[in-house]
Design a protein around this motif. Structure first.
Motif, PDB file in Angstrom:
ATOM      1  N   ALA A   1       0.852  -1.193   0.000  1.00  0.00           N
ATOM      2  CA  ALA A   1       0.000   0.000   0.000  1.00  0.00           C
ATOM      3  C   ALA A   1       0.888   1.243   0.000  1.00  0.00           C
ATOM      4  O   ALA A   1       1.795   1.369   0.814  1.00  0.00           O
ATOM      5  N   VAL A   2       0.623   2.172  -0.924  1.00  0.00           N
ATOM      6  CA  VAL A   2       1.383   3.412  -0.993  1.00  0.00           C
ATOM      7  C   VAL A   2       0.715   4.445  -0.087  1.00  0.00           C
ATOM      8  O   VAL A   2      -0.470   4.723  -0.210  1.00  0.00           O
ATOM      9  N   VAL A   3       1.502   4.979   0.833  1.00  0.00           N
ATOM     10  CA  VAL A   3       1.024   5.977   1.785  1.00  0.00           C
ATOM     11  C   VAL A   3       1.834   7.249   1.544  1.00  0.00           C
ATOM     12  O   VAL A   3       3.049   7.179   1.369  1.00  0.00           O
ATOM     13  N   ARG A   4       1.174   8.395   1.517  1.00  0.00           N
ATOM     14  CA  ARG A   4       1.866   9.673   1.352  1.00  0.00           C
ATOM     15  C   ARG A   4       1.600  10.523   2.588  1.00  0.00           C
ATOM     16  O   ARG A   4       0.455  10.656   3.021  1.00  0.00           O
ATOM     17  N   SER A   5       2.650  11.103   3.122  1.00  0.00           N
ATOM     18  CA  SER A   5       2.494  11.922   4.326  1.00  0.00           C
ATOM     19  C   SER A   5       1.954  13.301   3.974  1.00  0.00           C
ATOM     20  O   SER A   5       2.213  13.830   2.903  1.00  0.00           O
ATOM     21  N   VAL A   6       1.193  13.834   4.885  1.00  0.00           N
ATOM     22  CA  VAL A   6       0.709  15.208   4.787  1.00  0.00           C
ATOM     23  C   VAL A   6       1.348  15.937   5.959  1.00  0.00           C
ATOM     24  O   VAL A   6       1.052  15.640   7.116  1.00  0.00           O
ATOM     25  N   GLY A   7       2.254  16.830   5.649  1.00  0.00           N
ATOM     26  CA  GLY A   7       3.038  17.460   6.697  1.00  0.00           C
ATOM     27  C   GLY A   7       4.116  16.507   7.169  1.00  0.00           C
ATOM     28  O   GLY A   7       4.196  15.352   6.736  1.00  0.00           O
ATOM     29  N   ARG A   8       4.949  16.978   8.034  1.00  0.00           N
ATOM     30  CA  ARG A   8       5.985  16.107   8.612  1.00  0.00           C
ATOM     31  C   ARG A   8       5.267  15.079   9.481  1.00  0.00           C
ATOM     32  O   ARG A   8       4.462  15.427  10.342  1.00  0.00           O
ATOM     33  N   THR A   9       5.560  13.823   9.252  1.00  0.00           N
ATOM     34  CA  THR A   9       4.835  12.739   9.908  1.00  0.00           C
ATOM     35  C   THR A   9       5.809  11.758  10.538  1.00  0.00           C
ATOM     36  O   THR A   9       6.829  11.422   9.950  1.00  0.00           O
ATOM     37  N   GLU A  10       5.458  11.282  11.696  1.00  0.00           N
ATOM     38  CA  GLU A  10       6.235  10.232  12.344  1.00  0.00           C
ATOM     39  C   GLU A  10       5.358   8.997  12.443  1.00  0.00           C
ATOM     40  O   GLU A  10       4.223   9.060  12.913  1.00  0.00           O
ATOM     41  N   VAL A  11       5.892   7.871  11.977  1.00  0.00           N
ATOM     42  CA  VAL A  11       5.161   6.614  11.985  1.00  0.00           C
ATOM     43  C   VAL A  11       5.923   5.621  12.855  1.00  0.00           C
ATOM     44  O   VAL A  11       7.145   5.494  12.736  1.00  0.00           O
ATOM     45  N   HIS A  12       5.214   4.932  13.724  1.00  0.00           N
ATOM     46  CA  HIS A  12       5.802   3.870  14.540  1.00  0.00           C
ATOM     47  C   HIS A  12       5.170   2.560  14.091  1.00  0.00           C
ATOM     48  O   HIS A  12       3.956   2.407  14.148  1.00  0.00           O
ATOM     49  N   VAL A  13       5.996   1.638  13.636  1.00  0.00           N
ATOM     50  CA  VAL A  13       5.512   0.341  13.175  1.00  0.00           C
ATOM     51  C   VAL A  13       5.750  -0.658  14.293  1.00  0.00           C
ATOM     52  O   VAL A  13       6.888  -0.852  14.729  1.00  0.00           O
ATOM     53  N   GLU A  14       4.693  -1.289  14.741  1.00  0.00           N
ATOM     54  CA  GLU A  14       4.757  -2.153  15.916  1.00  0.00           C
ATOM     55  C   GLU A  14       4.942  -3.641  15.602  1.00  0.00           C
ATOM     56  O   GLU A  14       5.160  -4.433  16.506  1.00  0.00           O
ATOM     57  N   ASN A  15       4.810  -4.019  14.342  1.00  0.00           N
ATOM     58  CA  ASN A  15       4.984  -5.435  14.004  1.00  0.00           C
ATOM     59  C   ASN A  15       5.773  -5.556  12.697  1.00  0.00           C
ATOM     60  O   ASN A  15       6.153  -4.567  12.098  1.00  0.00           O
ATOM     61  N   HIS A  16       6.011  -6.779  12.258  1.00  0.00           N
ATOM     62  CA  HIS A  16       6.803  -7.031  11.056  1.00  0.00           C
ATOM     63  C   HIS A  16       5.953  -6.818   9.797  1.00  0.00           C
ATOM     64  O   HIS A  16       4.926  -7.483   9.620  1.00  0.00           O
ATOM     65  N   VAL A  17       6.369  -5.879   8.971  1.00  0.00           N
ATOM     66  CA  VAL A  17       5.713  -5.604   7.693  1.00  0.00           C
ATOM     67  C   VAL A  17       6.789  -5.262   6.665  1.00  0.00           C
ATOM     68  O   VAL A  17       7.910  -4.922   7.019  1.00  0.00           O
ATOM     69  N   ALA A  18       6.430  -5.342   5.394  1.00  0.00           N
ATOM     70  CA  ALA A  18       7.330  -4.945   4.319  1.00  0.00           C
ATOM     71  C   ALA A  18       7.190  -3.442   4.113  1.00  0.00           C
ATOM     72  O   ALA A  18       6.123  -2.956   3.754  1.00  0.00           O
ATOM     73  N   ILE A  19       8.281  -2.714   4.364  1.00  0.00           N
ATOM     74  CA  ILE A  19       8.268  -1.252   4.263  1.00  0.00           C
ATOM     75  C   ILE A  19       9.383  -0.791   3.336  1.00  0.00           C
ATOM     76  O   ILE A  19      10.522  -1.247   3.450  1.00  0.00           O
ATOM     77  N   LEU A  20       9.039   0.117   2.435  1.00  0.00           N
ATOM     78  CA  LEU A  20      10.028   0.797   1.598  1.00  0.00           C
ATOM     79  C   LEU A  20       9.736   2.283   1.623  1.00  0.00           C
ATOM     80  O   LEU A  20       8.583   2.698   1.454  1.00  0.00           O
ATOM     81  N   ARG A  21      10.771   3.079   1.837  1.00  0.00           N
ATOM     82  CA  ARG A  21      10.617   4.527   1.751  1.00  0.00           C
ATOM     83  C   ARG A  21      10.565   4.898   0.275  1.00  0.00           C
ATOM     84  O   ARG A  21      11.027   4.155  -0.581  1.00  0.00           O
ATOM     85  N   GLY A  22      10.011   6.050  -0.019  1.00  0.00           N
ATOM     86  CA  GLY A  22       9.845   6.499  -1.395  1.00  0.00           C
ATOM     87  C   GLY A  22      11.101   6.421  -2.237  1.00  0.00           C
ATOM     88  O   GLY A  22      11.066   6.014  -3.390  1.00  0.00           O
ATOM     89  N   ARG A  23      12.244   6.772  -1.666  1.00  0.00           N
ATOM     90  CA  ARG A  23      13.494   6.761  -2.434  1.00  0.00           C
ATOM     91  C   ARG A  23      13.966   5.343  -2.750  1.00  0.00           C
ATOM     92  O   ARG A  23      14.843   5.153  -3.574  1.00  0.00           O
ATOM     93  N   GLU A  24      13.417   4.333  -2.077  1.00  0.00           N
ATOM     94  CA  GLU A  24      13.779   2.942  -2.335  1.00  0.00           C
ATOM     95  C   GLU A  24      12.861   2.283  -3.359  1.00  0.00           C
ATOM     96  O   GLU A  24      13.113   1.164  -3.785  1.00  0.00           O
ATOM     97  N   VAL A  25      11.805   2.988  -3.752  1.00  0.00           N
ATOM     98  CA  VAL A  25      10.812   2.440  -4.671  1.00  0.00           C
ATOM     99  C   VAL A  25      11.187   2.779  -6.104  1.00  0.00           C
ATOM    100  O   VAL A  25      11.529   3.913  -6.419  1.00  0.00           O
ATOM    101  N   MET A  26      11.111   1.784  -6.968  1.00  0.00           N
ATOM    102  CA  MET A  26      11.376   1.982  -8.390  1.00  0.00           C
ATOM    103  C   MET A  26      10.078   1.729  -9.159  1.00  0.00           C
ATOM    104  O   MET A  26       9.402   0.729  -8.923  1.00  0.00           O
ATOM    105  N   ASN A  27       9.753   2.616 -10.055  1.00  0.00           N
ATOM    106  CA  ASN A  27       8.589   2.439 -10.919  1.00  0.00           C
ATOM    107  C   ASN A  27       8.939   1.487 -12.054  1.00  0.00           C
ATOM    108  O   ASN A  27      10.109   1.411 -12.457  1.00  0.00           O
ATOM    109  N   PRO A  28       7.972   0.778 -12.604  1.00  0.00           N
ATOM    110  CA  PRO A  28       8.268  -0.199 -13.663  1.00  0.00           C
ATOM    111  C   PRO A  28       8.966   0.420 -14.873  1.00  0.00           C
ATOM    112  O   PRO A  28       9.849  -0.199 -15.463  1.00  0.00           O
TER     113      PRO A  28
END
Length: 133
Positions: free
Chosen positions: A18-45
């Protein structure tokens, strides 16, 4: 222990596909194991235009879409074989071997880290910026 990620305004984050975009400076705390990529790590096809970039894209998809792991693992193996055939430098071949070990262990996030080194090697060999499409 949770993972803390700070996003700039408008920065993208992929969480389990799922692609999530922040509105304003945002802090996210992930409490369990999930697949996460920051925008700069994502490559478009459309950016997957070279052998190493295609390999990165297939590995990224395997990481964020584990339900299709068999399809992506087959693509990764074929692309890795093609890349190994094209490489001459021992350090690049060693990076491919390290990448393959991580893929074999289904450690796709760390495989992506290894693949970024291959992108840099390829860009140098082709004399261009590794992040430019």
């Amino acid at each position: 222990m949770s993972l803390k990620i700070t996003l700039r305004d408008g920065e993208k984050l992929v969480i389990n596909g799922a692609v999530v975009r922040s509105v304003g400076r945002t802090e996210v705390h992930v409490e369990n194991h999930v697949a996460i990529l920051r925008g700069r790590e994502v490559m478009n096809p459309y950016e997957a235009t070279t052998p190493a970039r295609k390999l990165y894209f297939a590995c990224m998809m395997a990481y964020i879409q584990p339900e299709q792991i068999d399809l992506y693992r087959d693509q990764i193996l074929a692309l890795l074989s093609d890349l190994l055939d094209a490489l001459e430098a021992p350090e690049a071949k060693a990076a491919c071997a390290s990448f393959a070990r991580k893929v074999a262990l289904s450690d796709f996030y760390r495989a992506l880290e290894e693949c970024r080194g291959l992108l840099s090697y390829e860009a140098t060999a082709l004399s261009r910026d590794p992040l430019a499409a």
